[in-house]
Design a protein around this motif. Structure first.
Motif, mmCIF file in Angstrom:
data_model
loop_
_atom_site.group_PDB
_atom_site.id
_atom_site.type_symbol
_atom_site.label_atom_id
_atom_site.label_comp_id
_atom_site.label_asym_id
_atom_site.label_seq_id
_atom_site.Cartn_x
_atom_site.Cartn_y
_atom_site.Cartn_z
ATOM 1 N N THR A 22 0.836 -1.209 0.000
ATOM 2 C CA THR A 22 0.000 0.000 0.000
ATOM 3 C C THR A 22 0.866 1.253 0.000
ATOM 4 O O THR A 22 0.615 2.204 -0.747
ATOM 5 C CB THR A 22 -0.944 0.003 1.232
ATOM 6 N N TYR A 186 -13.596 2.450 -8.116
ATOM 7 C CA TYR A 186 -12.373 2.037 -8.818
ATOM 8 C C TYR A 186 -12.548 2.261 -10.327
ATOM 9 O O TYR A 186 -11.648 2.790 -11.002
ATOM 10 C CB TYR A 186 -12.081 0.561 -8.531
ATOM 11 N N SER A 192 -8.316 3.600 -5.764
ATOM 12 C CA SER A 192 -7.613 2.319 -5.582
ATOM 13 C C SER A 192 -7.435 1.922 -4.119
ATOM 14 O O SER A 192 -6.871 0.879 -3.826
ATOM 15 C CB SER A 192 -6.241 2.382 -6.253
ATOM 16 N N THR A 205 -12.054 -5.701 2.240
ATOM 17 C CA THR A 205 -11.388 -6.739 1.443
ATOM 18 C C THR A 205 -12.360 -7.448 0.503
ATOM 19 O O THR A 205 -11.952 -7.986 -0.525
ATOM 20 C CB THR A 205 -10.663 -7.758 2.345
ATOM 21 N N THR A 208 -11.936 -5.346 -2.468
ATOM 22 C CA THR A 208 -10.708 -5.621 -3.232
ATOM 23 C C THR A 208 -10.855 -6.920 -4.023
ATOM 24 O O THR A 208 -10.314 -7.045 -5.129
ATOM 25 C CB THR A 208 -9.465 -5.712 -2.305
ATOM 26 N N ARG A 212 -10.632 -7.364 -8.111
ATOM 27 C CA ARG A 212 -9.775 -8.381 -8.752
ATOM 28 C C ARG A 212 -10.564 -9.255 -9.718
ATOM 29 O O ARG A 212 -10.156 -9.482 -10.847
ATOM 30 C CB ARG A 212 -9.122 -9.250 -7.670
ATOM 31 N N LYS A 218 -6.337 -4.060 -9.113
ATOM 32 C CA LYS A 218 -5.801 -4.243 -7.764
ATOM 33 C C LYS A 218 -6.303 -3.113 -6.873
ATOM 34 O O LYS A 218 -6.072 -1.939 -7.143
ATOM 35 C CB LYS A 218 -4.269 -4.218 -7.842
ATOM 36 N N GLY A 219 -7.017 -3.474 -5.813
ATOM 37 C CA GLY A 219 -7.463 -2.507 -4.822
ATOM 38 C C GLY A 219 -6.680 -2.697 -3.532
ATOM 39 O O GLY A 219 -6.189 -3.803 -3.245
ATOM 40 N N TYR A 220 -6.570 -1.634 -2.754
ATOM 41 C CA TYR A 220 -5.802 -1.671 -1.510
ATOM 42 C C TYR A 220 -6.699 -1.323 -0.324
ATOM 43 O O TYR A 220 -7.741 -0.676 -0.476
ATOM 44 C CB TYR A 220 -4.627 -0.693 -1.584
ATOM 45 N N ALA A 221 -6.261 -1.755 0.852
ATOM 46 C CA ALA A 221 -7.042 -1.515 2.076
ATOM 47 C C ALA A 221 -6.114 -1.012 3.171
ATOM 48 O O ALA A 221 -4.982 -1.478 3.295
ATOM 49 C CB ALA A 221 -7.713 -2.816 2.534
#
Length: 431
Positions: A22, A186, A192, A205, A208, A212, A218-221
């Motif tokens: 991240t 997104y 993102s 999540t 995310t 995907r 691609k996603g972030y947390a």
């Protein structure tokens, strides 16, 4: 110029968990991240301040914050940390609440400068209302298994909790709706990263995962710790309930007092989380506070910074002056300067007697004000003894037997503050 957002949060104690890479992702270029806010009230409260500060630091690091008001999810209710479903609101109420929330967030975020990283506010009702139930379960629901959803803590805790009712299908689907929000942002806002409290990790999540599987991206947390108080009581609550950001719900005086009454241990933690002071400034304040805790250096600065940010410099000045009145040598003069709302906040909970204005037209004898007219003292004899002991004050000025309270003594043309000794106060309110 992009600053290291994750590093800034880490020294402030504001990172609970983050997906791998991240930090690197955010250092590569300007990114967009969102936090969701519950619009079920027309004001946020100080429990919302941590996610607000996440967005504020994100923007200050050169990134673009997105504040999502959960109009659609507010109609469902997030099961995380809840033991029952919430009341559902109509669209008109949700829209009103959204505008109020935007106004409060604008104290922390730049929505209007035209800068590249100007903040944006969105409402998930705007895209969810266009999607039919069949479309949603076909296009979104098929990508996430029931096993995956059941494994989330927010679901497990509700199903194994004290409530025998379990959770409804509506609440069970909440994580899918929140996950779809992340996918939508997104795809439409190049968002993102999603941030929130640590209890939101499961919902984030899920988003995310949808990014995907459906978005091929691609996603972030990133989550922050849930704030606690060192004495075990709940952060953000006072004796009167929630501490709100709206001055009509929680006066700036009460708001200021909440922070001023923070314990030493909590003040050291909170000044990092709830202010924009630099690490050097905070370390210097902690050092100055150490060994002279009675001076409340940390608490005063914390209360000042947060009150100015949420309300204004003027509101802070008035709150500080009001706080000092009870201990001031010039209290008799100072008390006349406060507005009625602040005055009532200072003396909230003080016993009150109501008397008609006619009682003051020719002057109200202080003995009557102490006993017969108000019943605060049991008898005229007790009132006389208190006066002889020189322990009676009217509006912070010591008085003797024979003193008459005049209309000119009324504070805000409505109140008289009477004291016996330092601790026994009561108000006379003119009706």
């Amino acid at each position: 110029m992009i600053k290291n957002f994750v590093q800034e949060l880490q020294w402030r104690g504001m990172v609970h968990d983050a997906m791998p890479n991240t930090e690197e992702h955010l250092m590569e270029a300007m990114r967009s991240a969102y936090v969701g806010f519950d619009p079920t009230a027309d004001s946020l409260h100080i429990g919302n301040l941590v996610p607000i500060m996440l967005l504020a630091h994100f923007q200050r690091a050169g990134h673009k914050p997105v504040a999502l008001v959960g109009g659609a999810t507010g109609m469902i209710g997030d099961p995380s940390g809840k033991s029952s479903e919430r009341n559902l609101l109509d669209e008109e109420t949700l829209r009103h609440n959204q505008e109020c929330v935007r106004e409060q967030l604008s104290q922390f975020l730049d929505f209007t400068s035209g800068a590249e990283n100007e903040a944006v506010m969105v409402n998930n009702y705007d895209w969810m209302k266009e999607i039919s139930f069949l479309d949603f379960i076909r296009d979104v629901g098929k990508h996430i298994t029931v096993n995956y959803m059941m494994a989330k803590d927010s679901v497990k805790n509700r199903l194994s909790g004290e409530s025998a009712d379990g959770m409804s299908f509506t609440e069970f689907t909440y994580q899918l709706v929140q996950g779809y929000d992340f996918l939508h942002l997104y795809q439409n806002h190049e968002c993102s990263l999603q941030m929130g409290g640590s209890d939101q990790w499961g919902n984030i999540t899920t988003g995310t995962e949808l990014i995907r599987r459906i978005g091929g991206g691609k996603g972030y947390a990133l989550t922050c710790p849930l704030i606690t108080k060192s004495d075990g009581t709940k952060f953000g609550k006072s004796e009167g309930g929630n501490v709100w950001l709206d001055a009509k719900r929680t006066s700036p005086y009460k708001f200021y007092q909440y922070w001023l009454n923070t314990s030493d241990d909590d003040a050291k933690k909170y000044i990092k989380i709830f202010t924009f002071l630099s690490q050097e400034e905070i370390e210097a304040l902690i050092e100055e506070h150490s060994g002279q805790e009675h001076r409340k250096t940390l608490q005063k600065r914390l209360a000042k910074e947060v009150t100015i940010t949420v309300h204004s410099e003027d509101a802070y000045t008035k709150a500080e002056e009001a706080s000092n009145i009870l201990f001031s040598k010039t209290a008799a003069e100072d008390i006349k300067k406060v507005d009625e709302e602040t005055f009532l906040s200072i003396f909230e909970g003080v016993p009150t007697a109501e008397l008609p204005r006619t009682e003051f037209e020719n002057g109200l004898d202080v003995i009557g004000a102490l006993a017969e007219k108000t019943k605060f003292l049991k008898s005229n004899g007790e009132a006389r003894r208190a006066l002889k002991e020189n322990s009676v004050s009217v509006n912070f000025v010591k008085v003797q037997e024979g003193f008459m309270i005049q209309e000119s003594d009324l504070i805000n043309d409505r109140f008289v503050l009477v004291q016996r000794g330092k601790k026994n106060k009561y108000l006379i309110k003119v009706i």
